[in-house]
Enzyme design. Structure first.
Site, mmCIF file in Angstrom:
data_model
loop_
_atom_site.group_PDB
_atom_site.id
_atom_site.type_symbol
_atom_site.label_atom_id
_atom_site.label_comp_id
_atom_site.label_asym_id
_atom_site.label_seq_id
_atom_site.Cartn_x
_atom_site.Cartn_y
_atom_site.Cartn_z
ATOM 1 N N ASP A 240 -9.769 11.202 7.525
ATOM 2 C CA ASP A 240 -8.701 10.965 8.496
ATOM 3 C C ASP A 240 -8.305 9.495 8.419
ATOM 4 O OD1 ASP A 240 -10.651 9.571 9.836
ATOM 5 O OD2 ASP A 240 -10.860 11.026 11.474
ATOM 6 N N ALA A 241 -7.561 9.044 9.404
ATOM 7 C CA ALA A 241 -7.015 7.688 9.313
ATOM 8 C C ALA A 241 -8.084 6.615 9.441
ATOM 9 C CB ALA A 241 -5.930 7.494 10.375
ATOM 10 N N THR B 141 -16.614 11.669 -0.638
ATOM 11 C CA THR B 141 -18.073 11.579 -0.632
ATOM 12 C C THR B 141 -18.467 10.130 -0.418
ATOM 13 O OG1 THR B 141 -20.140 12.030 -1.809
ATOM 14 C CG2 THR B 141 -18.234 11.450 -3.182
ATOM 15 N N HIS B 142 -19.393 9.944 0.517
ATOM 16 C CA HIS B 142 -19.816 8.589 0.891
ATOM 17 C C HIS B 142 -21.340 8.493 0.761
ATOM 18 C CE1 HIS B 142 -19.573 4.704 2.891
ATOM 19 N NE2 HIS B 142 -20.649 5.060 3.568
ATOM 20 N N ASP C 197 -14.179 6.338 6.688
ATOM 21 C CA ASP C 197 -15.450 7.086 6.687
ATOM 22 C C ASP C 197 -15.759 7.705 8.049
ATOM 23 O OD1 ASP C 197 -15.791 6.335 4.013
ATOM 24 O OD2 ASP C 197 -16.818 4.487 4.578
ATOM 25 N N ARG D 169 0.843 -1.198 0.000
ATOM 26 C CA ARG D 169 0.000 0.000 0.000
ATOM 27 C C ARG D 169 0.880 1.250 0.000
ATOM 28 N NH1 ARG D 169 -5.522 0.337 1.151
ATOM 29 N NH2 ARG D 169 -5.660 -1.845 1.704
ATOM 30 N N LEU E 93 -6.696 5.160 2.194
ATOM 31 C CA LEU E 93 -5.421 5.886 2.177
ATOM 32 C C LEU E 93 -4.809 5.870 3.574
ATOM 33 C CD1 LEU E 93 -6.522 8.885 -0.050
ATOM 34 C CD2 LEU E 93 -4.882 7.088 -0.685
HETATM 35 C C1 GAR Z 1 -20.319 7.602 -5.301
HETATM 36 O O1 GAR Z 1 -21.702 7.495 -5.170
HETATM 37 C C2 GAR Z 1 -19.661 7.625 -3.946
HETATM 38 O O2 GAR Z 1 -20.511 8.061 -2.928
HETATM 39 C C3 GAR Z 1 -19.288 6.193 -3.733
HETATM 40 O O3 GAR Z 1 -18.928 5.717 -4.997
HETATM 41 C C4 GAR Z 1 -19.727 6.362 -5.966
HETATM 42 C C5 GAR Z 1 -18.860 6.688 -7.132
HETATM 43 O O4 GAR Z 1 -19.634 7.026 -8.235
HETATM 44 N N1 GAR Z 1 -18.204 6.093 -2.809
HETATM 45 C C6 GAR Z 1 -18.110 5.129 -1.909
HETATM 46 O O5 GAR Z 1 -18.888 4.205 -1.826
HETATM 47 C C7 GAR Z 1 -16.913 5.247 -0.988
HETATM 48 N N2 GAR Z 1 -17.048 4.377 0.123
HETATM 49 P P1 GAR Z 1 -18.987 7.781 -9.452
HETATM 50 O O6 GAR Z 1 -17.732 7.014 -9.863
HETATM 51 O O7 GAR Z 1 -20.031 7.710 -10.523
HETATM 52 O O8 GAR Z 1 -18.668 9.183 -9.034
#
Ligand code: GAR
Length: 223
Positions: A152-153, A119-120, A156, A76, A104
């Site tokens: 952060d570390a 974004t989650h 989510d 990693r 990361l």
């Molecule tokens: C997004 O909806 C984001 O919230 C999610 O992946 C999707 C990417 O869509 N992220 C996660 O699940 C992170 N844990 P995209 O490639 O079309 O932007």
């Protein structure tokens, strides 16, 4: 220094890390193209999956696209070192994780202190980790949403910048809920990026303060 010649001001030069489709990246690129993202700019896009459609979106927009297959690195840390080296010529001073499906380590995060956002697809702290939409459906919640947060570390777990709620109706499946969540993300992520670049977001511990932008003519002015 990773931030070009602006080490103390708000970040302006954003790199976007992606792994898949890149619809959130597209939302950022579209707004950058029409000037709505200013003073933020997207200076590079990097993916751990060379086949990611998101890289094509970057190329189509004329933004440098970096493909680094994490599977070709022994660790990693080695992957993150290569990622940092590939980003360096573009001098980003902040990072957006937009569907980037690698955790990361502090090694990477330390290069951009308090300047990595994610974004989650849930209302954190509910349904962290992989499969957030499926988790929400399995749990039976009737409201879920999206969260833009500092990274952060923990996975989510970083300080929450902004959230939007999305309803789940009886009979909705993951495809429907994902589309609803992504529509919310496509407005919220660019709004956060712009607010960061405008210096309107500050963070004390877990408490994030957003100074309202107050532009009544701007439909994206969510923050
Ligand atoms: C997004 O909806 C984001 O919230 C999610 O992946 C999707 C990417 O869509 N992220 C996660 O699940 C992170 N844990 P995209 O490639 O079309 O932007």
């Amino acid at each position: 220094m990773t931030g070009g010649d602006r080490p103390h001001g708000p970040p302006r030069r954003f790199a976007v890390l992606v792994s898949g489709t890149g619809s959130n990246l597209q939302a950022l690129l579209d707004r950058a193209a029409t000037g709505v993202l200013a003073p933020a700019e997207i200076v590079a896009v990097a993916s751990n999956r060379p086949e990611a459609a998101a890289l094509d979106r970057a190329r189509a927009a004329g933004v440098p696209a970096i493909a680094l297959d994490h599977r070709s690195f022994p660790s990693r840390e080695a992957f993150e070192d290569a990622l940092l080296a590939a980003l360096a010529p573009h001098a980003p001073d902040a990072i957006v994780l937009a569907g980037f499906m690698r955790v990361l380590t502090p090694r990477f995060l330390g290069a951009f202190p308090d300047r990595v956002i994610n974004t989650h697809p849930s209302l954190l702290p509910a349904f962290a980790g992989a499969g957030a939409i499926e988790q929400a459906l399995a749990y039976g919640v009737t409201i879920t949403g999206c969260t833009v947060h500092f990274v952060d570390a923990g996975v989510d777990q970083g300080p929450i910048i902004a959230q939007r709620a999305v309803p789940i109706a009886p009979g909705d499946d993951a495809t429907i809920v994902r589309a609803r969540i992504q529509a919310a993300e496509h407005a919220l992520v660019p709004a956060v990026v712009r607010a960061l670049a405008q210096g309107r977001i500050s963070c004390e511990g877990r408490r994030v303060v957003v100074v309202p932008g107050g532009d009544p003519d701007d439909a994206d002015q969510l923050l």
